[in-house]
Scaffold this motif. Structure first.
Motif, PDB file in Angstrom:
ATOM      1  N   LEU A 107       0.837  -1.211   0.000  1.00 32.17           N
ATOM      2  CA  LEU A 107       0.000   0.000   0.000  1.00 32.17           C
ATOM      3  C   LEU A 107       0.868   1.255   0.000  1.00 32.17           C
ATOM      4  O   LEU A 107       0.413   2.327   0.432  1.00 32.17           O
ATOM      5  CB  LEU A 107      -0.918  -0.008   1.229  1.00 32.17           C
ATOM      6  N   ASN A 108       2.083   1.158  -0.488  1.00 27.76           N
ATOM      7  CA  ASN A 108       3.005   2.287  -0.483  1.00 27.76           C
ATOM      8  C   ASN A 108       2.496   3.433  -1.340  1.00 27.76           C
ATOM      9  O   ASN A 108       1.826   3.237  -2.364  1.00 27.76           O
ATOM     10  CB  ASN A 108       4.378   1.855  -1.009  1.00 27.76           C
ATOM     11  N   TYR A 109       2.850   4.662  -0.897  1.00 24.49           N
ATOM     12  CA  TYR A 109       2.551   5.878  -1.661  1.00 24.49           C
ATOM     13  C   TYR A 109       1.053   6.047  -1.895  1.00 24.49           C
ATOM     14  O   TYR A 109       0.588   6.204  -3.025  1.00 24.49           O
ATOM     15  CB  TYR A 109       3.318   5.900  -2.988  1.00 24.49           C
ATOM     16  N   ASN A 110       0.295   6.019  -0.813  1.00 24.60           N
ATOM     17  CA  ASN A 110      -1.119   6.380  -0.850  1.00 24.60           C
ATOM     18  C   ASN A 110      -1.342   7.488   0.179  1.00 24.60           C
ATOM     19  O   ASN A 110      -0.373   8.143   0.608  1.00 24.60           O
ATOM     20  CB  ASN A 110      -1.995   5.158  -0.567  1.00 24.60           C
ATOM     21  N   ASP A 133       4.529   2.015   3.372  1.00 23.83           N
ATOM     22  CA  ASP A 133       5.432   3.163   3.318  1.00 23.83           C
ATOM     23  C   ASP A 133       4.765   4.368   2.668  1.00 23.83           C
ATOM     24  O   ASP A 133       3.872   4.233   1.815  1.00 23.83           O
ATOM     25  CB  ASP A 133       6.688   2.815   2.509  1.00 23.83           C
ATOM     26  N   ASN A 134       5.222   5.547   3.084  1.00 23.11           N
ATOM     27  CA  ASN A 134       4.830   6.804   2.445  1.00 23.11           C
ATOM     28  C   ASN A 134       3.321   7.008   2.439  1.00 23.11           C
ATOM     29  O   ASN A 134       2.705   7.263   1.402  1.00 23.11           O
ATOM     30  CB  ASN A 134       5.385   6.882   1.019  1.00 23.11           C
ATOM     31  N   ARG A 154       7.614   2.774   6.833  1.00 24.89           N
ATOM     32  CA  ARG A 154       8.549   3.862   6.578  1.00 24.89           C
ATOM     33  C   ARG A 154       7.838   5.129   6.116  1.00 24.89           C
ATOM     34  O   ARG A 154       6.838   5.075   5.413  1.00 24.89           O
ATOM     35  CB  ARG A 154       9.556   3.478   5.492  1.00 24.89           C
ATOM     36  N   ASN A 155       8.427   6.249   6.514  1.00 29.30           N
ATOM     37  CA  ASN A 155       8.058   7.558   5.970  1.00 29.30           C
ATOM     38  C   ASN A 155       6.569   7.854   6.095  1.00 29.30           C
ATOM     39  O   ASN A 155       5.917   8.250   5.139  1.00 29.30           O
ATOM     40  CB  ASN A 155       8.506   7.658   4.501  1.00 29.30           C
ATOM     41  N   ASP A 176      10.169  -2.024  10.047  1.00 24.38           N
ATOM     42  CA  ASP A 176      10.811  -0.777   9.619  1.00 24.38           C
ATOM     43  C   ASP A 176       9.911   0.395   9.983  1.00 24.38           C
ATOM     44  O   ASP A 176       8.825   0.565   9.430  1.00 24.38           O
ATOM     45  CB  ASP A 176      11.063  -0.809   8.104  1.00 24.38           C
ATOM     46  N   LEU A 177      10.361   1.192  10.946  1.00 24.08           N
ATOM     47  CA  LEU A 177       9.629   2.384  11.387  1.00 24.08           C
ATOM     48  C   LEU A 177      10.453   3.647  11.132  1.00 24.08           C
ATOM     49  O   LEU A 177      10.253   4.675  11.786  1.00 24.08           O
ATOM     50  CB  LEU A 177       9.307   2.277  12.875  1.00 24.08           C
TER      51      LEU A 177
END
Length: 917
Positions: A107-110, A133-134, A154-155, A176-177
């Protein structure tokens, strides 16, 4: 258009549709298992629901298509889906209705801000990989599947983690935090973690071991980079814990709080070096410390461990530890940012030595300090920034102005509660205290004005009240002498007394042949007693404990009674007296002496005892003495000429000015230019009278003379070779620093020390038997490496070369002394002089005399060895009747005189490689 029969992966790039129609996948191949739709030219917004009807798709990737809406029914045809990616879309919530078969979700970059709903994750019991992430998460989502192995968050904008967020995840291996806004380390994480990253957050402190002890299997890394850490004891404990486990902590950032501008930032990688000495010491477990502050109050410290290696301390407070009696020399000298040092109410007996110049405040109240000794003065000279000095409630009886004058910034000094003795000794301090414009003495600071305890007439009075009393009640200086208020200079010379008498119109007479009545106190540093017609019986100044320079020029001294002078003396002027002999035992009686001026006395000869003073005293001046240049002066002349190329030594002692006064034929000739034939011919012929000697006797005599001359020349050349070798050795070692000559190091690629000791002895009888016994004990029992000529000399080389080389490779020289030893060529005087020089260069740690016989009691045993024994304490060998205990004590003493065995060396490819424990 029919579908390919064996199609496995459908990849649609730059898609130009907004949805998928009913007929698109109607006839799709059964082999189609992966669909990728990427970089849509037209936004889809809604997630398509019409997929191949047979449920064959296991991997579905829809990225960068601006999907922002999904419905549970959209996944009805994806019940066998194992991998789903929504990378780079516009989702605000996690899709509902995801198939239970799903193993990996991306689900990154949502734009998802909340993902804690139990409905969202309840059915995903097979989900192992979740990438989040993101996004816009503000906390770690609750109710995530317990099956997760890899979780990446992340991020985001995560500021908080509930301790229950990870409690149910019994299989999690990677978390990963990084790149969030966490202000503390999450707790409640599973022990299964192998990879854990908290890099680039806002974490300030490690709160407890629960923050990291679960991570004992983090062999792939515990990443903590780029956080504003406070470098306190909890952080140190975490680093120490990591050292005891197979955990690779990545922490290359800086300590960020607190950060004064002048401190800068210190790398975390140095923290273990910096404070582990406290963390691992039992007595320090109750101390509180950060990268800058150390506080140990009432924890019963008996000692301080070695000083921390980094220089980041700004404040040290160690108080109320009565068992702490000593601060090791130079303990804080490398703490160049230390501003405050508070050592109140301990049991410290001596003013700390070697403090940093950065100190602003030094507090030593309530200790047991009895005064400021002479060796502390360099420390006081360095404290040019000190503004506050507190010494109240110690045992100080006297303190001097010259000790405090270097403290240019001093404003407050506390001395109340000390047993001050208000006589002449304290006069200079009172003058300074009352006149120095920087010292605060008014108003609230009155309690810092100390009071007298003695003499009884002054007990209880503050020193500002007795200030004027010194002018009329005490005779703090001898009559007619002049003095300087600051610096402890007293001038009682004839010229000074005449000048004082004239300026004061005094009619008081003084006896020029009597020693002025100088009070027995420690103030005077420099004393001039020149041209007073004093003799050696009159002069006794041993009670002036701090005297540094003494001028006795132009008196009537015929001898030098060293016991009459204080051991603190560094410079002694004795020129223009009637002294006939060089002083002996200078180094023992006056250990701090650096200069002695004996010019224009009556010294005619310099014996062996006097000669040994030259390597031990920096400057001895003899110009203007009536030196007799004959065979008796041969050792001194040889010493000078041996050092002819040593310009520094020639200049220090001004050997270039020394000339002969007799015999007449050598008068005025420089000692440096003499030849041995001029002042001590090898053969002295006397007139032979009384008849003609028979031819046979004449030939025999000539033969003996020739043989004697050749033997003497050979021995002379051998001695010259040895002395030259020592000269070269000294030249080589002159490039080494003070300590290097006694340590195992490499200089320009040469092996410096191969042996623990070189043994010098007479190769006969009992001497040789003892040496073999000594070798057995030192080498076989005690693991030492000893050099002896019969075994270790290089075959084919000359004796002189072997001797000098082996001594150069040895850290000590053991001299086995007996009466036979004096007959050896090795014992020649020039060699002993060279050894004395080398002994001094190694700072008194070269020669170890071992006495087989008490030669000091033998009147026939004179010369250089006896002289050396007067300066260096020998070790007596037990008698034949001595028991095992006596021999054990002897061997232990000999072992103790040798250097420690910490240094280990090896030689690889003929190049030395040194290792030090």
């Amino acid at each position: 258009m029919p579908w390919p029969e064996r199609l496995v992966h459908l990849y649609i790039k730059n898609a130009n549709f907004t949805t998928i129609g009913e007929r698109v996948f109607r006839n799709a191949s059964d082999s189609l298992s992966k669909i990728t739709i990427g970089s849509c030219e037209r936004p889809m917004h809604r997630f398509p629901s019409l997929w191949p009807p047979k449920g064959a798709v296991s991997i579905l990737i829809i990225m960068n298509c601006k999907i922002n809406e999904t419905k549970p029914s959209d996944f009805d045809r994806l019940q066998n889906l194992e991998y789903l990616s929504f990378l780079g879309n516009e989702l605000t919530t996690v899709p509902l209705g995801l198939p239970a078969s799903l193993g990996k979700l991306v689900l990154n970059y949502n734009s998802i801000s909340d993902a804690s709903s139990a409905v969202t994750w309840g059915a995903l019991t097979n989900l192992k990989y979740l990438q989040f992430d993101n996004n816009l998460l503000r906390s770690v989502p609750l109710n995530l599947p317990a099956s997760l192995i890899h979780l990446s968050l992340r991020n985001n904008k995560i500021e908080f983690s509930d301790r229950l967020a990870f409690a149910h995840m019994k299989h999690l291996e990677k978390l990963d935090l990084s790149y969030n806004k966490l202000q503390s380390m999450p707790e409640g994480l599973p022990r299964t973690l192998r990879f854990y990253s908290l890099s680039t957050n806002q974490i300030v402190v490690v709160r407890s071991p629960a923050n990291y002890e679960f991570c004992f299997n983090c062999t792939e890394g515990l990443f903590l980079n780029n956080n504003p850490w406070v470098c306190d004891q909890n952080l140190i404990r975490m680093l120490l814990w990591a050292n005891q486990h197979p955990v690779d902590i990545q922490m290359k950032d800086k300590c960020g709080q607190p950060v004064p501008e002048d401190l800068g930032k210190v790398g975390i990688s140095y923290i273990l070096r910096y404070m582990s000495y406290i963390s691992t010491t039992e007595e320090f477990k109750e101390c509180e410390y950060t990268i800058q502050d150390l506080r140990c109050n009432s924890v019963s410290l008996p000692y301080l461990p070695k000083a921390p290696p980094s220089n980041t301390l700004t404040k040290v407070v160690i108080t109320f530890n009565p068992n702490l009696t000593l601060i090791p020399d130079n303990h804080f000298v490398n703490q160049t940012k230390l501003i405050t040092l508070d050592l109140d109410f301990n049991g410290i007996k001596k003013f700390p030595k070697g403090l940093p110049s950065s100190l602003d405040s030094l507090s030593l109240n309530g200790n047991a300090i009895s005064g400021i000794t002479n060796d502390i003065q360099p420390t006081l000279d360095r404290l040019v920034n000190l503004r506050e000095l507190y010494l109240s409630y110690n045992q100080i009886k006297v303190i001097y102005d010259y000790q405090l004058k270097p403290l240019k910034s001093l404003k407050w000094i506390g001395l109340d509660g000390n047993p001050l003795h208000c006589d002449c000794s304290i006069f200079s301090f009172v003058e300074w205290f009352m006149n120095d414009k920087n010292i605060e003495r008014d108003g609230a600071s009155q309690h810092f004005v100390p009071s007298c305890v003695s003499p009884p007439a002054r007990a209880g009075q503050r020193i500002n009240h007795v200030w004027g009393a010194f002018e009329y009640e005490y005779f703090c200086q001898p009559p007619l002498c002049s003095w300087k208020l600051y610096g402890g200079t007293l001038n009682c010379s004839r010229q000074a007394q005449l000048k004082t008498a004239k300026s004061t119109n005094s009619t008081e007479l003084f006896d020029p042949s009597e020693l002025p009545n100088i009070k027995a106190h420690d103030y005077w540093l420099h004393l001039d007693l020149s041209y007073l017609d004093l003799n050696e019986k009159t002069v006794n100044l041993s009670y002036l404990n701090y005297l540094i320079t003494l001028n006795l020029t132009g008196n009537k001294l015929k001898a030098i009674l060293l016991a009459s002078f204080p051991t603190s003396l560094q410079s002694l002027e004795l020129k223009e007296n009637e002294i006939e002999n060089m002083p002996v035992h200078l180094n023992n009686m006056l250990p701090n002496l650096k200069t002695i001026d004996l010019r224009y006395n009556k010294i005619r000869r310099i014996n062996s005892s006097g000669l040994l003073a030259f390597p031990l005293v920096e400057r001895i001046l003899l110009d203007g003495n009536p030196l007799v240049c004959d065979c008796n002066l041969r050792p001194f002349i040889t010493y000078i000429q041996t050092n002819k190329e040593n310009m520094k030594l020639l200049e220090q002692h001004q050997f270039g000015n020394l000339t002969c006064q007799s015999p007449a034929k050598l008068k005025g000739k420089l000692l440096l230019d003499l030849t041995e034939e001029e002042y001590c011919p090898n053969v002295i012929w006397t007139e032979i009278t009384g008849g003609v000697v028979g031819g046979v006797i004449f030939l025999l005599l000539i033969s003996f003379v020739i043989i004697g001359i050749l033997y003497k020349r050979r021995k002379l050349q051998e001695r010259k070779d040895i002395v030259k070798g020592f000269h070269d050795l000294l030249e080589k070692e002159s490039h080494m620093n003070d300590e290097a000559a006694d340590k195992l190091i490499s200089i320009q690629g040469e092996v410096q020390h191969k042996y623990d000791a070189f043994v010098s002895f007479c190769s006969s009888g009992a001497d040789e038997d003892f040496v073999f016994k000594m070798l057995q004990e030192l080498e076989d029992v005690r693991g030492r490496k000893i050099c002896m000529h019969e075994r270790d000399f290089t075959p084919g080389r000359g004796i002189a070369d072997n001797i000098v080389e082996c001594i150069g490779l040895s850290r000590r020289v053991i001299i086995v002394i007996s009466r036979k030893y004096a007959t050896s060529a090795w014992c020649q005087y020039e060699v002993q002089v060279a050894l004395a020089q080398l002994h001094k260069h190694r700072r008194g740690r070269l020669l170890i005399p071992v006495l087989l016989e008490d030669v000091m009691k033998d009147d026939n045993y004179a010369g250089s060895v006896k002289t050396i024994l007067s300066l260096i304490t020998g070790i007596h060998v037990p008698t034949a009747q001595a028991g095992i205990n006596a021999w054990k004590i002897f061997w232990d003493k000999l072992e103790g005189a040798l250097p420690d065995k910490a240094a280990i060396y090896t030689v690889i490819n003929e190049n030395p490689v040194y290792e030090v424990d």
